[in-house]
Design a protein around this motif. Structure first.
Motif, PDB file in Angstrom:
ATOM      1  N   ARG A  22       0.818  -1.276   0.046  1.00 56.77           N
ATOM      2  CA  ARG A  22      -0.072   0.089   0.045  1.00 56.77           C
ATOM      3  C   ARG A  22       0.893   1.289  -0.005  1.00 56.77           C
ATOM      4  NH1 ARG A  22      -3.912   2.147   4.617  1.00 56.77           N
ATOM      5  NH2 ARG A  22      -5.113   3.535   3.323  1.00 56.77           N
ATOM      6  N   LEU A  23       1.931   1.210   0.658  1.00 55.40           N
ATOM      7  CA  LEU A  23       2.799   2.340   0.826  1.00 55.40           C
ATOM      8  C   LEU A  23       3.532   2.664  -0.655  1.00 55.40           C
ATOM      9  CD1 LEU A  23       4.189   4.408   2.448  1.00 55.40           C
ATOM     10  CD2 LEU A  23       5.914   2.728   2.990  1.00 55.40           C
ATOM     11  N   GLU A  24       3.983   1.470  -1.339  1.00 56.69           N
ATOM     12  CA  GLU A  24       4.429   1.459  -2.489  1.00 56.69           C
ATOM     13  C   GLU A  24       3.884   2.022  -3.615  1.00 56.69           C
ATOM     14  OE1 GLU A  24       6.281  -2.498  -2.709  1.00 56.69           O
ATOM     15  OE2 GLU A  24       7.942  -1.710  -1.688  1.00 56.69           O
ATOM     16  N   GLN A  25       2.518   1.845  -3.429  1.00 54.66           N
ATOM     17  CA  GLN A  25       1.324   2.495  -4.342  1.00 54.66           C
ATOM     18  C   GLN A  25       0.897   4.030  -3.967  1.00 54.66           C
ATOM     19  OE1 GLN A  25      -1.646  -0.562  -4.152  1.00 54.66           O
ATOM     20  NE2 GLN A  25      -0.607  -1.922  -5.267  1.00 54.66           N
ATOM     21  N   ALA A  26       1.276   4.606  -2.988  1.00 54.84           N
ATOM     22  CA  ALA A  26       0.904   5.786  -2.659  1.00 54.84           C
ATOM     23  C   ALA A  26       1.590   6.879  -3.503  1.00 54.84           C
ATOM     24  CB  ALA A  26       1.338   6.127  -1.128  1.00 54.84           C
ATOM     25  N   SER A  27       0.716   7.900  -3.635  1.00 52.26           N
ATOM     26  CA  SER A  27       1.134   8.880  -4.527  1.00 52.26           C
ATOM     27  C   SER A  27       2.354   9.638  -4.103  1.00 52.26           C
ATOM     28  CB  SER A  27      -0.030  10.005  -4.493  1.00 52.26           C
ATOM     29  OG  SER A  27      -1.079   9.452  -5.295  1.00 52.26           O
ATOM     30  N   PHE A  28       2.731   9.841  -2.990  1.00 51.08           N
ATOM     31  CA  PHE A  28       3.799  10.623  -2.410  1.00 51.08           C
ATOM     32  C   PHE A  28       4.700   9.408  -1.632  1.00 51.08           C
ATOM     33  CE2 PHE A  28       0.793  13.736  -2.719  1.00 51.08           C
ATOM     34  CZ  PHE A  28       1.138  14.526  -3.532  1.00 51.08           C
ATOM     35  N   LYS A  29       4.775   8.170  -2.115  1.00 47.21           N
ATOM     36  CA  LYS A  29       5.815   7.391  -1.509  1.00 47.21           C
ATOM     37  C   LYS A  29       6.890   8.008  -1.435  1.00 47.21           C
ATOM     38  CE  LYS A  29       6.476   5.179  -6.017  1.00 47.21           C
ATOM     39  NZ  LYS A  29       5.644   4.191  -6.957  1.00 47.21           N
ATOM     40  N   GLY A  30       7.567   9.084  -2.044  1.00 44.71           N
ATOM     41  CA  GLY A  30       8.830   9.408  -1.927  1.00 44.71           C
ATOM     42  C   GLY A  30       9.136   9.865  -0.682  1.00 44.71           C
ATOM     43  N   ILE A  31       8.202  10.534   0.296  1.00 48.14           N
ATOM     44  CA  ILE A  31       8.164  10.787   1.443  1.00 48.14           C
ATOM     45  C   ILE A  31       8.740   9.582   2.412  1.00 48.14           C
ATOM     46  CG2 ILE A  31       7.001  11.919   3.404  1.00 48.14           C
ATOM     47  CD1 ILE A  31       5.294  13.052   1.571  1.00 48.14           C
ATOM     48  N   ALA A  32       8.095   8.453   2.194  1.00 45.82           N
ATOM     49  CA  ALA A  32       8.740   7.310   2.943  1.00 45.82           C
ATOM     50  C   ALA A  32       9.917   7.013   2.676  1.00 45.82           C
ATOM     51  CB  ALA A  32       7.559   6.113   2.769  1.00 45.82           C
ATOM     52  N   TYR A  33      10.314   6.958   1.488  1.00 42.85           N
ATOM     53  CA  TYR A  33      11.734   6.558   0.901  1.00 42.85           C
ATOM     54  C   TYR A  33      12.596   7.484   1.428  1.00 42.85           C
ATOM     55  CZ  TYR A  33       9.815   2.841  -1.977  1.00 42.85           C
ATOM     56  OH  TYR A  33       9.241   1.553  -2.573  1.00 42.85           O
ATOM     57  N   PHE A  34      12.346   8.914   1.845  1.00 42.69           N
ATOM     58  CA  PHE A  34      13.260   9.659   2.152  1.00 42.69           C
ATOM     59  C   PHE A  34      13.786   9.181   3.796  1.00 42.69           C
ATOM     60  CE2 PHE A  34      14.091  13.295   5.145  1.00 42.69           C
ATOM     61  CZ  PHE A  34      14.966  13.988   4.618  1.00 42.69           C
ATOM     62  N   PHE A  35      12.842   8.472   4.558  1.00 44.90           N
ATOM     63  CA  PHE A  35      13.080   8.124   5.700  1.00 44.90           C
ATOM     64  C   PHE A  35      13.862   6.698   5.992  1.00 44.90           C
ATOM     65  CE2 PHE A  35       9.880  11.490   6.412  1.00 44.90           C
ATOM     66  CZ  PHE A  35      10.414  11.970   7.508  1.00 44.90           C
ATOM     67  N   GLY A  36      13.593   6.163   4.809  1.00 45.28           N
ATOM     68  CA  GLY A  36      14.321   4.492   4.685  1.00 45.28           C
ATOM     69  C   GLY A  36      13.520   3.702   4.253  1.00 45.28           C
ATOM     70  N   GLU A  37      13.876   2.415   4.198  1.00 44.44           N
ATOM     71  CA  GLU A  37      13.356   1.347   3.530  1.00 44.44           C
ATOM     72  C   GLU A  37      11.910   1.119   4.013  1.00 44.44           C
ATOM     73  OE1 GLU A  37      14.365  -0.728   0.874  1.00 44.44           O
ATOM     74  OE2 GLU A  37      15.888   0.714   0.643  1.00 44.44           O
ATOM     75  N   PRO A  38      10.827   0.932   2.906  1.00 43.55           N
ATOM     76  CA  PRO A  38       9.351   0.562   3.496  1.00 43.55           C
ATOM     77  C   PRO A  38       9.230  -0.458   4.595  1.00 43.55           C
ATOM     78  CG  PRO A  38       9.875   1.056   0.986  1.00 43.55           C
ATOM     79  CD  PRO A  38      10.992   0.929   1.716  1.00 43.55           C
ATOM     80  N   GLU A  39       9.705  -1.471   4.499  1.00 44.14           N
ATOM     81  CA  GLU A  39       9.581  -2.629   5.315  1.00 44.14           C
ATOM     82  C   GLU A  39      10.142  -2.353   6.571  1.00 44.14           C
ATOM     83  OE1 GLU A  39      10.241  -7.322   6.012  1.00 44.14           O
ATOM     84  OE2 GLU A  39      10.300  -6.736   3.739  1.00 44.14           O
ATOM     85  N   THR A  40      11.133  -1.727   6.741  1.00 40.44           N
ATOM     86  CA  THR A  40      11.751  -1.465   8.025  1.00 40.44           C
ATOM     87  C   THR A  40      10.836  -0.085   8.786  1.00 40.44           C
ATOM     88  OG1 THR A  40      14.057  -1.743   7.109  1.00 40.44           O
ATOM     89  CG2 THR A  40      13.827  -0.248   9.403  1.00 40.44           C
ATOM     90  N   LEU A  41      10.566   0.696   7.827  1.00 37.41           N
ATOM     91  CA  LEU A  41       9.564   1.622   8.228  1.00 37.41           C
ATOM     92  C   LEU A  41       8.359   1.191   8.879  1.00 37.41           C
ATOM     93  CD1 LEU A  41      10.152   4.602   5.596  1.00 37.41           C
ATOM     94  CD2 LEU A  41      10.984   4.573   8.066  1.00 37.41           C
ATOM     95  N   VAL A  42       7.698   0.531   8.080  1.00 35.76           N
ATOM     96  CA  VAL A  42       6.370  -0.309   8.631  1.00 35.76           C
ATOM     97  C   VAL A  42       6.690  -1.138   9.847  1.00 35.76           C
ATOM     98  CG1 VAL A  42       4.650  -2.094   7.815  1.00 35.76           C
ATOM     99  CG2 VAL A  42       5.394  -0.403   6.211  1.00 35.76           C
ATOM    100  N   LEU A  43       7.684  -1.887   9.882  1.00 32.83           N
ATOM    101  CA  LEU A  43       7.640  -2.580  11.284  1.00 32.83           C
ATOM    102  C   LEU A  43       7.900  -1.657  12.307  1.00 32.83           C
ATOM    103  CD1 LEU A  43       9.979  -5.682   9.819  1.00 32.83           C
ATOM    104  CD2 LEU A  43       7.649  -5.642  10.638  1.00 32.83           C
ATOM    105  N   LEU A  44       8.922  -0.793  12.072  1.00 27.87           N
ATOM    106  CA  LEU A  44       9.259   0.283  13.153  1.00 27.87           C
ATOM    107  C   LEU A  44       7.931   1.330  13.488  1.00 27.87           C
ATOM    108  CD1 LEU A  44      11.508   1.730  15.064  1.00 27.87           C
ATOM    109  CD2 LEU A  44      11.970   3.340  13.142  1.00 27.87           C
ATOM    110  N   SER A  45       7.376   1.640  12.589  1.00 22.48           N
ATOM    111  CA  SER A  45       5.916   2.417  12.925  1.00 22.48           C
ATOM    112  C   SER A  45       4.890   1.517  13.816  1.00 22.48           C
ATOM    113  CB  SER A  45       5.222   2.774  11.497  1.00 22.48           C
ATOM    114  OG  SER A  45       4.813   2.029  10.839  1.00 22.48           O
ATOM    115  N   GLY A  46       4.803   0.287  13.416  1.00 18.98           N
ATOM    116  CA  GLY A  46       4.009  -0.667  14.098  1.00 18.98           C
ATOM    117  C   GLY A  46       4.349  -0.990  15.598  1.00 18.98           C
ATOM    118  N   ILE A  47       5.684  -1.013  15.760  1.00 18.46           N
ATOM    119  CA  ILE A  47       6.120  -1.259  16.971  1.00 18.46           C
ATOM    120  C   ILE A  47       6.062   0.070  18.051  1.00 18.46           C
ATOM    121  CG2 ILE A  47       8.429  -1.451  18.645  1.00 18.46           C
ATOM    122  CD1 ILE A  47       9.259  -3.456  16.109  1.00 18.46           C
ATOM    123  N   LEU A  48       6.423   1.022  17.303  1.00 21.49           N
ATOM    124  CA  LEU A  48       6.041   2.404  18.039  1.00 21.49           C
ATOM    125  C   LEU A  48       4.626   2.552  18.338  1.00 21.49           C
ATOM    126  CD1 LEU A  48       9.021   4.637  16.270  1.00 21.49           C
ATOM    127  CD2 LEU A  48       8.713   3.690  18.767  1.00 21.49           C
TER     128      LEU A  48
END
Length: 134
Positions: free
Chosen positions: A40-66
């Motif tokens: 879902r993140l990779e299909q987002a219009s502004f996915k570049g914002i996420a890629y700025f912060f790191g790898e999507p899978e890492t971000l999803v796991l980290l955000s889930g834990i937090l």
């Protein structure tokens, strides 16, 4: 002259409990359905914002834990202001990445804006000291 506002303690607790639910569910979803969330993140219009912060899978796991940790602390009212800040810092990039740009589905965008409003209440107000709580 004092500027105290009287707020019922139960209303603050109820707001906190209801607001925390979405983060507990979303955090669990991030951890249990990581692949779908990344897709879902990779299909987002502004996915570049996420890629700025790191790898999507890492971000999803980290955000889930937090979200689970901060959501639980928020739920029980422990370090509420800090939990609200952490949840807000997670919510804003998710909102900018996933919800902004979906012009035909504005509901989720405004849902996140409303959630941010609730979090801002707890960020701005020391709910144990700023009010005469009855």
């Amino acid at each position: 002259m004092t500027n105290n506002i009287q707020i019922n303690r139960r209303s603050i607790q109820l707001l906190r409990v209801l607001l925390s639910g979405i983060f507990l569910v979303a955090g669990s979803n991030h951890l249990l359905n990581t692949t779908q969330t990344v897709r879902r993140l990779e299909q987002a219009s502004f996915k570049g914002i996420a890629y700025f912060f790191g790898e999507p899978e890492t971000l999803v796991l980290l955000s889930g834990i937090l979200m689970l940790i901060a959501g639980f602390l928020f739920l029980i009212g422990y370090k509420t202001r800090w939990a609200a800040i952490v949840l807000g810092l997670i919510l804003v990039p998710i909102t900018l990445t996933v919800q902004v740009g979906q012009i035909n589905t504005l509901g989720p965008l405004f849902k996140n804006i409303a959630i941010l409003g609730g979090l801002l209440f707890f960020m701005i107000n020391d709910t144990e000291k700023s009010f005469k709580i009855k």
